[in-house]
Design a protein around this motif. Sequence first.
Motif: not given
Length: 91
Positions: A58, A61-62, A64-66, A68-70
């Motif tokens: 968890e 994955t968070k 990786k998402q952060a 990508k957003v950055e």
Amino acid sequence: MSSAGTIAAAITSLRENRALLKKRKLKDLKTLLYETSGKTEVQFKQVSAEELRRIKTEIRTKAKQAAKVEIAIYVGCTVFTLSFLFWLFYG
């Protein structure tokens, strides 16, 4: 000259506050903290291996998402800046 009394009160207040600050010492605060809490070590919850694996995935994955957003924000800002500079110099 009605402000003479308020100036004297302000000076007295500052003097008293300074005296209070001098009384506080780091060593005294440390001993007070240790004496009142009674605990000096951190106690962690015991988690099963499966739950630990779930938490790790968890978190990954968070992250990786952060990331990508950055990256998207950096790319967007770069495109905007370059577009603005192009418009400024060639437009």
